[in-house]
Scaffold this active site. Sequence first.
Site, short mmCIF file in Angstrom:
data_model
loop_
_atom_site.label_atom_id
_atom_site.label_comp_id
_atom_site.label_asym_id
_atom_site.label_seq_id
_atom_site.Cartn_x
_atom_site.Cartn_y
_atom_site.Cartn_z
N ASP A 190 7.95 8.05 -20.71
CA ASP A 190 8.62 8.11 -21.93
C ASP A 190 9.97 7.92 -22.32
O ASP A 190 10.76 7.75 -21.14
CB ASP A 190 8.07 9.44 -22.91
CG ASP A 190 8.71 10.76 -22.11
OD1 ASP A 190 9.97 10.68 -21.58
OD2 ASP A 190 7.98 11.78 -21.84
N HIS A 195 0.85 -1.24 -0.05
CA HIS A 195 0.08 0.04 -0.07
C HIS A 195 0.66 1.28 0.03
O HIS A 195 1.92 1.43 0.92
CB HIS A 195 -0.88 0.03 1.19
CG HIS A 195 -1.93 0.97 1.23
ND1 HIS A 195 -2.20 1.70 2.40
CD2 HIS A 195 -2.76 1.75 0.16
CE1 HIS A 195 -3.18 2.44 2.15
NE2 HIS A 195 -3.51 2.55 0.75
N HIS A 253 6.44 19.10 -13.56
CA HIS A 253 7.41 18.17 -14.19
C HIS A 253 8.48 17.96 -13.59
O HIS A 253 9.02 16.67 -13.28
CB HIS A 253 7.81 18.40 -15.78
CG HIS A 253 8.27 17.64 -16.52
ND1 HIS A 253 7.97 16.10 -16.76
CD2 HIS A 253 9.54 17.35 -16.98
CE1 HIS A 253 8.92 15.38 -17.35
NE2 HIS A 253 9.74 16.13 -17.61
N ALA A 308 4.91 12.25 -21.41
CA ALA A 308 4.12 10.91 -21.36
C ALA A 308 4.73 10.19 -20.07
O ALA A 308 5.40 9.40 -20.24
CB ALA A 308 4.15 10.25 -22.56
#
Length: 131
Positions: free
Chosen positions: A28, A20, A98, A121
Site C-alpha cells: 500500500d 526460484h 506486520h 494491503a
Amino acid sequence: MKKIGILNNEISHVISKMGHTDSLAIGDCGLPIPEETKRIDLALIKNIPTFMDTLKSVMMELQVEEVQIANETQDLSSELFKEIKKQLGHAKITFISHEELKNNLKHCKAVIRTGEQTPYANIILKSGVVF
C-alpha cells in the site's frame, strides 16, 4: 512496443530476472520501503492503482509458490484478504507479523508501491518454477 502483459518496464524487468524463491513485494502507499530495496512507485492518487489490480497483473506473469502476509491483513482487512486468497491459487500462505513483513522487504528484489489506502494491503510473493 509490448502489446500484452505488464507494460511497466521496471516491473517486467524484475519479474523476468527472478529465479526460484526470489521475492517481490506489493504494498500500500504507506508501506515503508528500505533504502537498499528497489522501489517501483506506481502510486498516482488515492487507490490508483489498487493493490488488487496490481496483484492480479503480477500474478499473470509470475509463478508464485508461496506468499507472506501479515496476520493483521487477515484480522483487520478481512475483505481484502478474501480477494487475495482468490488470486493465489495453490500458493502456500505464510502468516507473519506486520513488523516481520516490513523487515523481510530488505530481501526482496523490489517493492511495488501502489496507491492503495486499505490498512495492511501488503504481500511478499516468492517465485516458484514453471516445471
